[in-house]
Design a protein around this motif. Structure first.
Motif, PDB file in Angstrom:
ATOM      1  N   SER A 146     -49.824 -12.663 -17.948  1.00 56.87           N
ATOM      2  CA  SER A 146     -49.116 -12.446 -19.206  1.00 56.87           C
ATOM      3  C   SER A 146     -49.316 -11.020 -19.696  1.00 56.87           C
ATOM      4  O   SER A 146     -50.444 -10.581 -19.909  1.00 56.87           O
ATOM      5  N   ILE A 147     -48.235 -10.298 -19.879  1.00 61.36           N
ATOM      6  CA  ILE A 147     -48.345  -8.875 -20.211  1.00 61.36           C
ATOM      7  C   ILE A 147     -48.989  -8.670 -21.576  1.00 61.36           C
ATOM      8  O   ILE A 147     -49.807  -7.770 -21.754  1.00 61.36           O
ATOM      9  N   MET A 148     -48.681  -9.527 -22.535  1.00 57.85           N
ATOM     10  CA  MET A 148     -49.229  -9.310 -23.874  1.00 57.85           C
ATOM     11  C   MET A 148     -50.742  -9.523 -23.887  1.00 57.85           C
ATOM     12  O   MET A 148     -51.473  -8.797 -24.526  1.00 57.85           O
ATOM     13  N   GLU A 149     -51.182 -10.523 -23.143  1.00 59.27           N
ATOM     14  CA  GLU A 149     -52.623 -10.747 -23.051  1.00 59.27           C
ATOM     15  C   GLU A 149     -53.303  -9.550 -22.387  1.00 59.27           C
ATOM     16  O   GLU A 149     -54.365  -9.109 -22.809  1.00 59.27           O
ATOM     17  N   ASN A 150     -52.662  -9.024 -21.353  1.00 53.30           N
ATOM     18  CA  ASN A 150     -53.227  -7.871 -20.644  1.00 53.30           C
ATOM     19  C   ASN A 150     -53.352  -6.668 -21.568  1.00 53.30           C
ATOM     20  O   ASN A 150     -54.354  -5.959 -21.559  1.00 53.30           O
ATOM     21  N   LEU A 151     -52.300  -6.453 -22.365  1.00 54.88           N
ATOM     22  CA  LEU A 151     -52.337  -5.322 -23.289  1.00 54.88           C
ATOM     23  C   LEU A 151     -53.469  -5.507 -24.293  1.00 54.88           C
ATOM     24  O   LEU A 151     -54.176  -4.560 -24.632  1.00 54.88           O
ATOM     25  N   SER A 152     -53.655  -6.751 -24.739  1.00 56.46           N
ATOM     26  CA  SER A 152     -54.698  -6.978 -25.720  1.00 56.46           C
ATOM     27  C   SER A 152     -56.081  -6.713 -25.128  1.00 56.46           C
ATOM     28  O   SER A 152     -56.988  -6.239 -25.807  1.00 56.46           O
ATOM     29  N   LEU A 153     -56.219  -7.002 -23.824  1.00 61.48           N
ATOM     30  CA  LEU A 153     -57.515  -6.759 -23.176  1.00 61.48           C
ATOM     31  C   LEU A 153     -57.864  -5.273 -23.185  1.00 61.48           C
ATOM     32  O   LEU A 153     -59.011  -4.886 -23.376  1.00 61.48           O
ATOM     33  N   VAL A 154     -56.848  -4.440 -22.977  1.00 63.38           N
ATOM     34  CA  VAL A 154     -57.092  -2.997 -22.974  1.00 63.38           C
ATOM     35  C   VAL A 154     -57.260  -2.490 -24.398  1.00 63.38           C
ATOM     36  O   VAL A 154     -58.152  -1.697 -24.715  1.00 63.38           O
ATOM     37  N   ARG A 155     -56.411  -2.996 -25.276  1.00 66.18           N
ATOM     38  CA  ARG A 155     -56.486  -2.591 -26.669  1.00 66.18           C
ATOM     39  C   ARG A 155     -57.872  -2.860 -27.258  1.00 66.18           C
ATOM     40  O   ARG A 155     -58.391  -2.067 -28.036  1.00 66.18           O
ATOM     41  N   ARG A 156     -58.468  -3.984 -26.858  1.00 60.13           N
ATOM     42  CA  ARG A 156     -59.784  -4.324 -27.381  1.00 60.13           C
ATOM     43  C   ARG A 156     -60.839  -3.326 -26.938  1.00 60.13           C
ATOM     44  O   ARG A 156     -61.860  -3.161 -27.574  1.00 60.13           O
TER      45      ARG A 156
END
Lengths: 518, 384
Positions: free
Chosen positions: A174-184
């Motif tokens: 899931s792209i949104m989950e992936n982005l959140s992982l980096v954002r965190r």
């Protein structure tokens, strides 16, 4: 061949545009019945489309309809936050309002993301993504209410790169989950995310991610341009894009990096690289990608730097030897016996007594067998794993030697090469291709042929660039800080600067420690 | 079009360089007849009788490495070597040969004819050890029985290499021998080999030095003299100095083990007179004391050092005298040293160097340092 494809291309895109146009030309009607018919028509033969018509209990004229795709939405949320408020609340007071849809959006519907939309194209793509479309009698607009909820894999440690020390999370599909992982990991508004849809039919979402002020604009615009040129019908995995945007397309070496680990991507972003997320793929791409990155494991940066340096040297050493050892062995044993120490020559000679297959042929054969075993190991279902081990070790190793089909040194060389190949999984393809290339040279011309092929390999590596950055950068330069993170992993307190070229825009990573600068 | 030209050019260079790559061809190791050592004797009618020891590997698993000797004759060395094909069918592989043994007869007639082929051929190597057979024929030495290993040449090779800690024969390989043969102001030497009877077996025994005048063998030195010769040539890496056996100042027999030794040869030119200063600095330790005498305290140690220095000096002086009077051959390389240090003077005397060498005055200064007494600090004393 390529020219031919180019010639055909305009024809294809013309067709595609026609398709798009026929949707775009139609607008929503004020009659809800017509609108429902329109959507039924667009989603013809799609039985997952659910159309629920209802009306407000107090205001009969407020005829509503929600449209969504089964399986993509959170039905509970639709019941609680759309159906219940709209059905239950008293809308008779709002009849005076000339814009009931706006009132509903403002006061009734409970959702964090509601958009008033007029374009039918966007409505369709929202429905496909799992949003709910809300239609109201008498309006040629519709509300798109967020209700996405599809099943995703939980975050787990990626199998492709496990660590003993370090974060254990990995990207999912899931792209949104992936982005959140980096954002965190990088909590900074300078971290930018730019979405872009690629794939004429799949409409796959991709996201260019970079840190403003670190990433070079030149590389960014080059990446955007290359992505813009992609006209493929579908992107299933980031591997498609990796191959479509890479430099030196005929080279077996990768010039676009990929990782399944958020910590790796965050670190690369901090070095000034640019990441590309692709929906549906846990592998995130990074550019520019240099040859040294093949040897940099994430654990290097979390472990003691001396130990990390040792491990990195092992990786570098085995990368070279896994390509060269069979060829060197072959050329020394069959062409330059005078280069062997006498006891070794005698023992090799003893092991070859009565072996009918020439050394060169048996090396090719055994390496091929190893590659077969490796491929079987990755492809087969895991319960059969033991059978492969037994066949591989006993039948092909021991029995082949005992039956005098191959000599024992050949088996040892094969085993050594095979194991070494597996250390650097990043460029296993290039290793196997060039190993056989060197072996071929050595079997015809001895050490001379070996070096001839080795020079070809070296020149090839030297000629590659990744988004304008020389591929062998940092391997060949040890001056100043460029070699700090190539063959060795320097202690963190000395790495005050980012890698040059990639992070030229803002080189300073940390201020030098007091007392350590000199 | 231009691209095609460049590609063609590169291809031409590559292909033509294949033929320039020297001597090579594809051969499997098990097809080689690996030569371990070679012995050269005089055959009938002035032919060469060449005996090679070839390594024989039998059996794949639990393989046994043995050797066999093949003897063949020929008009020249290469002729003899090639005649071997008619005997065994395999072409000999020379790169791993360890020793070349020349019989006394061949050496006396001149070695150039023998070793020319060995130096010229591309497969043979210059790091082969050269040996001169003193009594027996060279073939007998190669066919003698070995004590440790199966392959005699490898045993001989080990014997020569380990002379480092014995210093009773010089360690000379083909390269060194060639250099000495061609160089001015030095005569070539080579280690000598004999057969010795032990437990009913005839075993090779490397001891002593063969002395060459130009390329012809003229005489032998025994093991003790060889040690002194090695001292002068500054090649001492080990070996023993024995004291107290020939009625020196010390009455108890003592063995001194040489740790390191350095010899400096310095020519001193004074007008027309040339002298050689020989400075020998040796560090030893006491490894054996066969009596109650105390050499551990300062006084005793000084006495022992003094005695060892005197013995060494006497022996070296007597060796130089012997060589000067018997052979008038500069095996020590004094001439070469003079040529290095004082070329003008060398140019003056070089034409008549043999005569000059005969009357050369050599001043020997020896220095022996005793470093320790090994594992015991005191002499073993009898109990009361």
């Amino acid at each position: 061949m390529f020219r031919k494809i180019k010639k055909i291309e305009p024809g294809i895109s013309k067709n595609r545009n026609e398709n798009n146009n026929c949707i775009r030309t139609i607008n929503l009607n004020k009659s809800i019945v017509n609108n429902i018919l329109l959507f039924k028509n667009i989603f013809k033969d799609d039985d997952t489309l659910i159309i629920r018509e209802f009306e407000n209990k107090c205001l009969k004229s407020a005829q509503c309809c929600i449209i969504y795709l089964d399986g993509m939405v959170n039905t509970e949320s639709i019941n609680m936050n759309i159906l219940q408020p709209v059905l239950g609340s008293d809308l008779s007071n709002d009849i005076a309002s000339d814009n009931l849809l706006e009132e509903l959006k403002k006061k009734v519907i409970v959702s964090n993301n509601v958009i008033l939309e007029t374009e039918i194209n966007k409505m369709v793509s929202s429905i496909i993504l799992g949003d709910t479309l809300f239609l109201l009698e008498g309006y040629d607009k519709a509300l798109i209410i967020s209700s996405k909820n599809w099943k995703t894999r939980p975050i787990s440690e990626p199998d492709s790169s496990r660590v003993v020390r370090g974060p254990r999370e990995g990207f999912t599909e899931s792209i949104m989950e992936n982005l959140s992982l980096v954002r965190r990991k990088i909590r900074n508004p300078d971290l930018k995310f730019k979405f872009k849809e690629i794939g004429e039919r799949t409409h796959t979402r991709t996201c260019i991610c970079y840190i403003e002020g670190l990433a070079l604009e030149g590389i960014l615009s080059e990446l955007e341009q290359r992505l813009g040129e992609i006209t493929i019908d579908g992107i299933i995995d980031s591997g498609y894009i990796q191959e479509l945007i890479k430099d030196a397309p005929y080279s077996p070496f990768e010039t676009v990096g990929s990782s399944e680990r958020p910590d790796v991507i965050a670190a690369k972003l901090l070095e000034g690289r640019i990441a590309l997320f692709v929906d549906g793929s846990p592998f995130v791409l990074t550019v520019p990608y240099l040859v040294v990155e093949n040897f940099q494991a994430s654990e290097d940066y979390y472990n003691n730097y001396i130990f990390a340096t040792m491990n990195r040297l092992i990786r570098g050493f085995t990368a070279v030897t896994s390509i060269t050892i069979p060829a060197l062995f072959l050329s020394v044993v069959t062409y330059h016996q005078e280069m062997l120490p006498t006891p070794l020559l005698l023992s090799i000679s003893a092991s070859r007594q009565g072996v009918p297959v020439p050394t060169s042929v048996s090396l090719f054969l055994m390496l091929f067998v190893f590659d077969v075993l490796r491929e079987v190991g990755t492809r087969m279902p895991s319960p059969i794993g033991q059978a492969v081990n037994i066949v591989g070790t006993l039948v092909l190793g021991q029995a082949a030697v005992e039956a005098r089909l191959v000599s024992a040194p050949v088996v040892i060389i094969t085993a050594l090469t095979g194991i070494e190949t597996l250390i650097n999984m990043n460029f296993i393809g290039a290793t196997i291709i060039f190993r056989n290339f060197l072996l071929l040279g050595a079997s015809f011309l001895g050490v001379y042929g070996f070096f001839m092929c080795f020079i070809v390999l070296y020149l090839h590596l030297m000629s590659i660039r990744s988004f304008g950055v020389p591929y062998m950068m940092s391997v060949t330069k040890a001056k100043n800080h460029e070699g700090q993170d190539a063959w060795i992993r320097a202690p963190w307190w000395t790495m005050t600067l980012r890698p040059k070229i990639v992070g030229t825009k803002n080189l300073v990573r940390q201020s030098p420690r007091k007392g350590k600068e000199n | 079009m231009n691209k095609i030209k460049i590609t063609l050019l590169i291809l031409t260079i590559l292909i033509s360089s294949i033929f320039a790559a020297g001597c090579w061809n594809y051969r499997e190791v098990d097809k080689l007849a690996i030569v371990a050592g070679v012995a050269v004797d005089k055959g009938i009618n002035g032919q060469y009788k060449v005996t090679v020891e070839v390594v024989q590997i039998s059996g794949a698993k639990d393989s046994k490495i043995t050797s066999k000797t093949i003897t063949m004759e020929g008009k020249t060395m290469f002729d003899a070597v090639r005649n071997e094909i008619s005997l065994s069918g395999k072409k000999l592989y020379w790169s791993h040969a360890k020793v070349i043994i020349l019989s006394k007869e061949i050496a006396s007639e001149g070695v150039t004819r023998v070793i020319d082929w060995y130096n010229r051929d591309s497969e043979t190597r210059a790091d082969v050890h050269i040996l001169i057979s003193e009594g027996a024929s060279a073939k007998e030495i190669l066919s003698s029985q070995a004590t440790t290993e199966e392959i005699k040449s490898f045993v001989l090779d080990e014997m020569i290499k380990n002379q480092e800690s014995l210093s009773k024969a010089p360690i000379i390989d083909m390269l060194q021998f060639d250099n000495d043969l061609k160089a001015k102001g030095i005569s070539a030497i080579a280690p000598a080999v004999n057969l010795k009877q032990m437990d009913g077996k005839m075993l090779p025994h490397i001891m002593g030095t063969a002395i060459f005048k130009e390329d012809k063998l003229v005489g032998f030195l025994n093991g003790e003299d060889t040690k002194d010769l090695i001292f002068i040539k500054n090649k001492v890496k080990g070996g023993l100095l024995i004291e107290g056996t020939q009625g020196n100042d010390v009455s108890t027999p003592v063995s001194l083990e040489i740790f390191k030794s350095k010899t400096q040869v310095r020519p001193v030119v004074d007008g027309n007179n040339i002298e050689m200063n020989l400075n020998i600095d040796t560090t030893v330790n006491i490894d054996e004391i066969d009596g109650p005498e105390n050499f551990i305290d300062d006084e005793g140690r000084m006495k022992l050092e003094q005695s060892a220095e005197n013995t060494l000096k006497e022996r070296i002086e007597s060796l130089i005298m012997k060589i000067q009077s018997e052979y008038d051959l500069d095996i020590f390389g004094f001439g070469a040293k003079l040529r290095e240090d004082n070329t003008q003077e060398w140019n003056r005397v070089s034409s008549n160097w043999e005569e000059t060498f005969k009357n050369l005055k050599v001043n020997v200064i020896t220095k022996v340092h005793i470093r320790n007494s090994a594992m015991l600090s005191k002499p073993l004393e009898k109990g009361e």
